[in-house]
Scaffold this motif. Structure first.
Motif, PDB file in Angstrom:
ATOM      1  N   ILE A 419       0.839  -1.193   0.000  1.00 15.39           N
ATOM      2  CA  ILE A 419       0.000   0.000   0.000  1.00 15.39           C
ATOM      3  C   ILE A 419       0.873   1.240   0.000  1.00 15.39           C
ATOM      4  N   LYS A 420       0.284   2.407  -0.303  1.00 19.77           N
ATOM      5  CA  LYS A 420       0.989   3.670  -0.214  1.00 19.77           C
ATOM      6  C   LYS A 420       1.216   3.998   1.247  1.00 19.77           C
ATOM      7  N   CYS A 421       2.461   4.188   1.630  1.00 18.86           N
ATOM      8  CA  CYS A 421       2.744   4.428   3.040  1.00 18.86           C
ATOM      9  C   CYS A 421       2.541   5.881   3.424  1.00 18.86           C
ATOM     10  N   CYS A 422       2.631   6.811   2.467  1.00 17.34           N
ATOM     11  CA  CYS A 422       2.439   8.228   2.747  1.00 17.34           C
ATOM     12  C   CYS A 422       2.007   8.913   1.466  1.00 17.34           C
ATOM     13  N   GLN A 426       6.888   6.837  -3.239  1.00 14.30           N
ATOM     14  CA  GLN A 426       7.371   6.635  -4.603  1.00 14.30           C
ATOM     15  C   GLN A 426       7.422   5.169  -5.007  1.00 14.30           C
ATOM     16  N   VAL A 427       7.010   4.267  -4.142  1.00 15.40           N
ATOM     17  CA  VAL A 427       7.088   2.839  -4.428  1.00 15.40           C
ATOM     18  C   VAL A 427       5.788   2.390  -5.082  1.00 15.40           C
ATOM     19  N   HIS A 441      12.527  -9.809  -1.925  1.00 19.46           N
ATOM     20  CA  HIS A 441      11.320  -9.982  -2.717  1.00 19.46           C
ATOM     21  C   HIS A 441      10.250  -8.947  -2.438  1.00 19.46           C
ATOM     22  N   ARG A 442      10.486  -7.946  -1.580  1.00 22.20           N
ATOM     23  CA  ARG A 442       9.552  -6.845  -1.406  1.00 22.20           C
ATOM     24  C   ARG A 442      10.255  -5.716  -0.683  1.00 22.20           C
ATOM     25  N   PRO A 443       9.698  -4.507  -0.709  1.00 22.79           N
ATOM     26  CA  PRO A 443      10.430  -3.349  -0.192  1.00 22.79           C
ATOM     27  C   PRO A 443      10.690  -3.440   1.301  1.00 22.79           C
ATOM     28  N   ALA A 444      11.806  -2.838   1.707  1.00 20.70           N
ATOM     29  CA  ALA A 444      12.125  -2.733   3.122  1.00 20.70           C
ATOM     30  C   ALA A 444      11.266  -1.639   3.747  1.00 20.70           C
ATOM     31  N   ALA A 459      11.203   2.332   3.589  1.00 16.15           N
ATOM     32  CA  ALA A 459      12.505   2.928   3.893  1.00 16.15           C
ATOM     33  C   ALA A 459      13.020   3.773   2.736  1.00 16.15           C
ATOM     34  N   GLN A 460      12.645   3.407   1.500  1.00 18.04           N
ATOM     35  CA  GLN A 460      13.079   4.190   0.347  1.00 18.04           C
ATOM     36  C   GLN A 460      12.444   5.571   0.356  1.00 18.04           C
TER      37      GLN A 460
END
Length: 532
Positions: A419-422, A426-427, A441-444, A459-460
């Motif tokens: 999901i959109k974290c904020c 940008q992910v 296998h998935r974003p940190a 984290a990105q």
């Protein structure tokens, strides 16, 4: 020659057109699964098990120092036999990702170790090329040549997207044949050079490349410019001189009109079998050929095809790869039959004699290999980054023999990791690629402790460096996201007031003190009278 149907056990959806089969350390490995690797197999590489006419997949782990390897479809795959003390390995270049992005990276896949229970661990390293580097492409070939005691890799053909200046909204995903250049690079220094030969005037892709010593033979292939599969056959000869290499090309007449064919080797000699593929967009090539390479050149011999089943004959497409010497794993779509729950039929095709087939089948069935693996510890949300984890902890070998079970997978579109974290996230879950080398296998993500119940933040999106991300993942601390106090910081817990401990001095060892005996006055008087 035998053709046996196989029953896939909870793995039929992973084998799709464009996947590759590799042979390392006596194992057959599947690479290029459908979609991004999931938590049941973070690496996306599986061991193929064929037992009792059943097809099973077992996840493979990578070593801790390995890089991320995306699931590539239709890459150039080249086997490197052991030489100069180097182990057997595979080169993987290019290919398409599940997001239809075309890769230009070069990976080296080797065996890292064998566990006490014969569990295989691989090592993957990305190799950098310099000078004239081949661009992103798929459907091309790589071959190893040896000349004057030197070894080099030959890359040719393939397709790619139109150049950036020519792409429009309507033709954004249109592909074209790559220029007919031959790329030559050595693995020791990573130097690459491009060569243009007058005999190679048209681009071609999905052809067959077979090499022997200093010569590479390009057979068949498809050309987008003419939309045809001409019976082409080129012989490329490479001389690795002291200065610059010398390349020469010869056009031969005895070619094959074929594309996307399957090649399997039938022994230590340069003897191969070509089967499968297409003669046109709507016609499969049902014939088989034996190809022999010797000092005089290349020779084609017709080979009696197996007794194809009706499903194979009437299917429009098929795919597969070599499952070892003289054997092929073949997949055929079910053509949308509602009565068939699986997407494909699978067949095991062996060109060896019946005695060898029976012997190998008995060996596989009666294998003494231990498959009782330790179950990995369930991962908590704070362990999602896999920092400092052992290779065996990355493998979730659920059930018998650690086979892959697609029913155990979660719907990643419904989990909080996509999901959109904020507001400024940008992910994109549809185009996400690993940003940190620690991601598998998935974003940190980092858990923000501020707010009702807290929430996860990529984290990105927080613009964290990888060193900071590693440091933050090693402690049980509380962090805030950009919307709750800027960069993450530690909220110190006030120390608890504890009473000081009463410390009693220890007696000095071996101290000589007079012996004191406590006695009552009556006993003292008794002893006085006794000794007097």
């Amino acid at each position: 020659m035998t053709l046996k149907p196989l029953t896939p056990v909870n793995c039929a959806s992973l084998l799709q057109p464009g996947c590759s089969l590799l042979q390392l350390d006596g194992e057959v490995l599947l690479f290029g699964q459908k979609g991004w690797p999931k938590r049941s197999c973070p690496t996306g590489v599986f061991v193929v098990r064929l037992k009792r006419d059943e097809l099973k997949l077992r996840p493979i782990s990578f070593s801790n120092e390995s890089c991320y390897l995306p699931p590539l479809r239709c890459p150039a795959v080249c086997r490197l036999d052991p030489y100069d003390g180097l182990p057997e390995s595979y080169l993987i270049h290019g290919g398409r990702t599940p997001n239809n992005e075309i890769s230009s990276s070069l990976y080296l896949l080797t065996v890292d170790s064998r566990g006490c229970n014969r569990k295989l661990t691989l090592r993957c390293k990305e190799k950098e090329l310099v000078a004239e580097v081949p661009g992103a492409r798929y459907g091309h070939t790589m071959s190893m040549v040896q000349s004057r005691g030197k070894t080099a890799c030959v890359l040719f053909g393939g397709r790619s997207y139109m150049p950036a200046g020519e792409r429009t909204t309507e033709s954004w995903n249109s592909v074209v044949d790559c220029p007919p250049q031959v790329f030559l690079f050595d693995l020791e220094f990573g130097c690459s050079s491009a060569h243009t030969l007058p005999e190679l005037s048209d681009g071609q892709s999905f052809h067959v490349a077979i090499a022997r010593e200093d010569s590479v033979y390009f057979i068949g292939g498809h050309s987008l410019a003419s939309d045809s599969r001409p019976p082409r056959l080129f012989r490329l000869r490479v001389e690795l001189l002291q200065g610059s290499p010398l390349l020469s090309c010869e056009i031969l007449d005895t070619g094959l009109s074929i594309s996307s064919a399957i090649v399997t080797r039938t022994g230590p000699a340069h003897r191969y079998i070509i089967l499968g593929g297409y003669q046109s967009d709507s016609q499969k090539r049902m014939q088989c050929n034996t190809v022999i390479l010797d000092e005089k050149g290349i020779h084609f011999e017709p080979l009696e095809p197996p007794n194809w089943t009706q499903d194979v004959i009437h299917s429009r497409t098929w795919f597969g790869g070599s499952a070892g010497e003289g054997s092929v794993l073949l997949g055929v779509p079910t053509e949308g039959r509602p009565s068939q729950p699986e997407l494909h039929y699978f067949y095991y095709l062996s060109f060896q004699s019946d005695e060898k087939c029976t012997e190998e089948e008995g060996t596989q069935t009666c294998s003494q290999e231990s498959t009782d693996f330790d179950d990995s510890t369930p991962l908590e949300d704070s362990e999602e980054l896999y920092f400092g984890r052992e290779p065996h902890e990355l493998d979730s070998s659920d059930g018998e023999e650690g086979t892959y079970n697609e029913e155990d997978e979660e719907d990643e579109s419904q989990t909080g990791y996509w999901i959109k974290c904020c507001l400024s996230c940008q992910v994109d879950p549809n185009t996400w690629e690993p940003y940190y080398s620690t991601e598998l296998h998935r974003p940190a993500m980092i858990f923000c402790s501020r707010g009702e119940g807290g929430h996860w933040v990529h984290a990105q999106c927080m613009e964290l460096s990888e060193t900071l991300l590693v440091r933050l993942s090693q402690g049980n601390k509380r962090y805030f996201c950009l919307e709750h106090g800027g960069l993450p910081y530690q909220e110190m817990t006030p120390p608890r007031e504890t009473l000081p401990l009463k410390r009693t001095p220890l007696k000095v060892k071996d101290r000589k003190t007079p012996l004191v005996i406590k006695m009552s006055p009556a006993k003292k008087s008794f002893f006085r009278r006794l000794f007097d």
